[in-house]
Enzyme design. Structure first.
Site, PDB file in Angstrom:
ATOM      1  N   GLU A   1     -34.389  76.815  65.561  1.00  0.00           N
ATOM      2  CA  GLU A   1     -33.669  76.807  64.288  1.00  0.00           C
ATOM      3  C   GLU A   1     -34.617  76.439  63.141  1.00  0.00           C
ATOM      4  OE1 GLU A   1     -29.215  76.437  64.660  1.00  0.00           O
ATOM      5  OE2 GLU A   1     -29.994  74.433  64.377  1.00  0.00           O
ATOM      6  N   HIS A  48     -30.808  68.329  66.071  1.00  0.00           N
ATOM      7  CA  HIS A  48     -30.528  69.231  64.943  1.00  0.00           C
ATOM      8  C   HIS A  48     -31.260  68.712  63.707  1.00  0.00           C
ATOM      9  CE1 HIS A  48     -28.543  71.538  61.857  1.00  0.00           C
ATOM     10  NE2 HIS A  48     -28.101  72.348  62.806  1.00  0.00           N
TER      11      HIS A  48
END
Ligand code: PGA
Length: 260
Positions: A168, A96
């Site tokens: 993302e 992430h």
């Protein structure tokens, strides 16, 4: 048929009151109503097993936000994949952008985590995203290939089989500015094509999620051509009534798409 996967990434948010309310409403209002979607929650670690006890007989699964690369021993403050496996966690996020940025996680560390998660029978979710700057200088594809190659180099192509890749864009996370469908499509098809050139079957078995300012109002725009197999949702998962409405809307859209 692949079910559409919705993951609520609560990041560093919530408390017992928030959790009791959210889990109660999710199990009452969503659990039995999903045929086309799977729902998973990624809570802060300190609450994960508490929530696990409430979700045992439901269809809602749990996702870990992070994991250490060590299995056990003197590593203060860490959590191991064996522990996650022990309590029945299904997915683990790695790479992430917030961990890359605030915890200096390198491609190499992300690869080690990915391989460890997969080899222990849990499903890794590899997050890939470019910054505004990288986008401007057309580096997106290059940095994604570097990360994927790093994983393959440290294992082999089969390590990607039945895993999840979440696109993302860093500039879209928490900004209220989502990537549009054609941008997402371009990136996902590029990654798919690259993996397919190495192994067609593996490429077919990868789930592709999109994350970055997904909310109730913009979800309609993401469903064309079966490109996106799920969402990773941060901010919009923190307001439970809206989030439940988002999940139900997604379920309805996917059910209509399956009928047509
Ligand atoms: P966001 O976060 O939905 O708040 O943009 C997504 C994520 O970081 O997974």
């Amino acid at each position: 048929m692949k079910k559409f996967l919705i993951i609520a990434n609560w990041k560093l948010n919530g408390n017992l009151k928030f959790i009791n309310k959210n889990i109660n409403l999710m199990t009452k209002k969503i659990d039995n109503s999903l045929s086309f979607c799977n729902l998973s929650i990624a809570p802060p670690y300190v609450y994960i097993n508490y929530i696990n006890n409430f979700l045992k007989n439901t269809s809602i699964s749990l996702t870990a936000q992070n994991v250490d690369i060590h299995l056990q021993g003197s590593f203060t403050g860490e959590t191991s994949i064996k522990m996650l496996k022990d309590i029945g966690i299904k997915y683990v996020i790695t790479g992430h952008s917030e961990r890359r940025l605030f915890h200096n996680e390198s491609n190499n560390l992300v690869s080690q985590k990915f391989i460890l998660i997969k080899n222990n029978g849990l499903i890794p979710i590899l997050c890939l995203g470019e910054t505004e700057e990288q986008k401007k200088y057309n580096q997106t594809e290059k940095i994604f290939i570097q990360q994927i190659n790093n994983i393959i180099k440290n294992s082999n192509i089969n390590i990607l089989n039945k895993t999840i890749i979440a696109y993302e864009p860093v500039w879209a996370i928490g900004s209220g500015k989502n990537a549009n469908f054609s941008e997402i499509q371009k990136i996902i098809l590029f990654i798919k094509k690259y993996i397919s050139s190495l192994n067609k079957q593996v490429a077919k078995n990868i789930y592709f999620l999109y994350g970055g300012s997904v909310n109730y109002s913009n979800i309609n725009t993401f469903f064309k051509k079966n490109i996106i197999n799920g969402f990773l949702i941060g901010k919009a998962s923190l307001e439970i009534e809206n989030f439940i409405a988002l999940v139900k809307k997604t379920e309805k859209i996917i059910s209509l798409l399956n009928r047509s």
